[in-house]
Design an enzyme around this catalytic site. Structure first.
Site, PDB file in Angstrom:
ATOM      1  CG  ASP A  31      -2.063   0.973   1.070  1.00 19.47           C
ATOM      2  OD1 ASP A  31      -3.214   0.523   0.927  1.00 19.47           O
ATOM      3  OD2 ASP A  31      -1.802   2.200   1.079  1.00 19.47           O
ATOM      4  CB  ILE A  32       0.892   4.233  -2.208  1.00 17.00           C
ATOM      5  CG1 ILE A  32       1.995   5.114  -2.755  1.00 17.00           C
ATOM      6  CG2 ILE A  32      -0.385   5.023  -1.936  1.00 17.00           C
ATOM      7  CD1 ILE A  32       1.694   5.688  -4.130  1.00 17.00           C
ATOM      8  CG  ASN A  88     -12.122  -0.392   3.623  1.00 18.59           C
ATOM      9  OD1 ASN A  88     -12.470  -0.769   4.740  1.00 18.59           O
ATOM     10  ND2 ASN A  88     -10.953   0.174   3.409  1.00 18.59           N
ATOM     11  CG  HIS A 101      -8.535  -3.048  -2.624  1.00 17.95           C
ATOM     12  ND1 HIS A 101      -9.405  -2.277  -3.375  1.00 17.95           N
ATOM     13  CD2 HIS A 101      -8.397  -2.413  -1.432  1.00 17.95           C
ATOM     14  CE1 HIS A 101      -9.765  -1.220  -2.661  1.00 17.95           C
ATOM     15  NE2 HIS A 101      -9.172  -1.292  -1.476  1.00 17.95           N
ATOM     16  CG  HIS A 103      -6.983  -2.941   2.959  1.00 20.05           C
ATOM     17  ND1 HIS A 103      -6.207  -1.814   2.798  1.00 20.05           N
ATOM     18  CD2 HIS A 103      -8.155  -2.672   2.342  1.00 20.05           C
ATOM     19  CE1 HIS A 103      -6.891  -0.900   2.128  1.00 20.05           C
ATOM     20  NE2 HIS A 103      -8.079  -1.402   1.835  1.00 20.05           N
TER      21      HIS A 103
HETATM   22  P1  5GP Z   1      -9.719   1.389   0.066  1.00 21.78           P
HETATM   23  O1  5GP Z   1      -9.987   2.503   1.008  1.00 21.78           O
HETATM   24  O2  5GP Z   1     -10.294   1.631  -1.311  1.00 21.78           O
HETATM   25  O3  5GP Z   1     -10.118   0.049   0.632  1.00 21.78           O
HETATM   26  O4  5GP Z   1      -8.161   1.295  -0.044  1.00 21.78           O
HETATM   27  C1  5GP Z   1      -7.417   1.742  -1.128  1.00 21.78           C
HETATM   28  C2  5GP Z   1      -5.967   1.666  -0.713  1.00 21.78           C
HETATM   29  O5  5GP Z   1      -5.185   1.810  -1.874  1.00 21.78           O
HETATM   30  C3  5GP Z   1      -5.548   2.772   0.250  1.00 21.78           C
HETATM   31  O6  5GP Z   1      -5.020   2.169   1.441  1.00 21.78           O
HETATM   32  C4  5GP Z   1      -4.492   3.550  -0.517  1.00 21.78           C
HETATM   33  O7  5GP Z   1      -3.411   3.972   0.287  1.00 21.78           O
HETATM   34  C5  5GP Z   1      -4.039   2.561  -1.581  1.00 21.78           C
HETATM   35  N1  5GP Z   1      -3.633   3.195  -2.824  1.00 21.78           N
HETATM   36  C6  5GP Z   1      -4.300   4.164  -3.507  1.00 21.78           C
HETATM   37  N2  5GP Z   1      -3.643   4.475  -4.638  1.00 21.78           N
HETATM   38  C7  5GP Z   1      -2.542   3.673  -4.677  1.00 21.78           C
HETATM   39  C8  5GP Z   1      -1.466   3.550  -5.605  1.00 21.78           C
HETATM   40  O8  5GP Z   1      -1.397   4.218  -6.633  1.00 21.78           O
HETATM   41  N3  5GP Z   1      -0.507   2.628  -5.311  1.00 21.78           N
HETATM   42  C9  5GP Z   1      -0.568   1.861  -4.188  1.00 21.78           C
HETATM   43  N4  5GP Z   1       0.437   0.995  -3.996  1.00 21.78           N
HETATM   44  N5  5GP Z   1      -1.564   1.955  -3.280  1.00 21.78           N
HETATM   45  C10 5GP Z   1      -2.544   2.854  -3.528  1.00 21.78           C
END
Ligand code: 5GP
Ligand code: ZN
Length: 109
Positions: A31-32, A88, A101, A103
């Site tokens: 995760d970034i 999520n 995805h 986590h």
């Molecule tokens: P969500 O809130 O949709 O479940 O989680 C999305 C996750 O993707 C977040 O934790 C966010 O930090 C991560 N994320 C968003 N954009 C990128 C990206 O371009 N690269 C990576 N490696 N992670 C990302």
């Protein structure tokens, strides 16, 4: 592929990511913006918007995601100490990337 989807772009190699695993059906990358010492995302290659969009025939990909998360937890040495697996779902559930995805969060002391 959905051209405006960040995770489709990562899956296709159009946007960089720190991959830790790839196979024909899914990828795993860091995760970034990590919320834990170990924060990985387990992502199917195929664009599925969220858990809400799963079909009966997606049983295999969901199983693979969970089994791969188990392997990744072992490889990152958090299996024994413990970890969280989190989906999520849609905006109210905190989803901001609308490509399915899982986590994997762990490594707290
Ligand atoms: P969500 O809130 O949709 O479940 O989680 C999305 C996750 O993707 C977040 O934790 C966010 O930090 C991560 N994320 C968003 N954009 C990128 C990206 O371009 N690269 C990576 N490696 N992670 C990302
Ligand atoms: Zn996508």
């Amino acid at each position: 592929m959905e051209k405006d989807c960040v995770f489709c772009q990562i899956v296709e190699g159009l946007k960089p990511a720190e991959f830790v695993y790839q196979d024909k059906s899914l990828v795993v990358f860091k995760d970034i913006n990590p919320h834990a010492p170990v924060h990985l995302l387990i992502v199917p290659r195929r664009h599925i918007r969220s858990i809400n969009d799963l079909q009966e025939e997606d049983v295999n990909i969901i199983s693979e995601m969970i089994l791969r998360a188990r392997e990744a937890a072992q490889e990152c040495s958090v299996a024994e100490s413990g970890y969280k697996l989190l989906f999520n779902v849609e905006r109210g559930g905190g989803q901001v990337i609308f490509h399915l995805h899982l986590h994997l969060l762990g490594g707290w002391r």
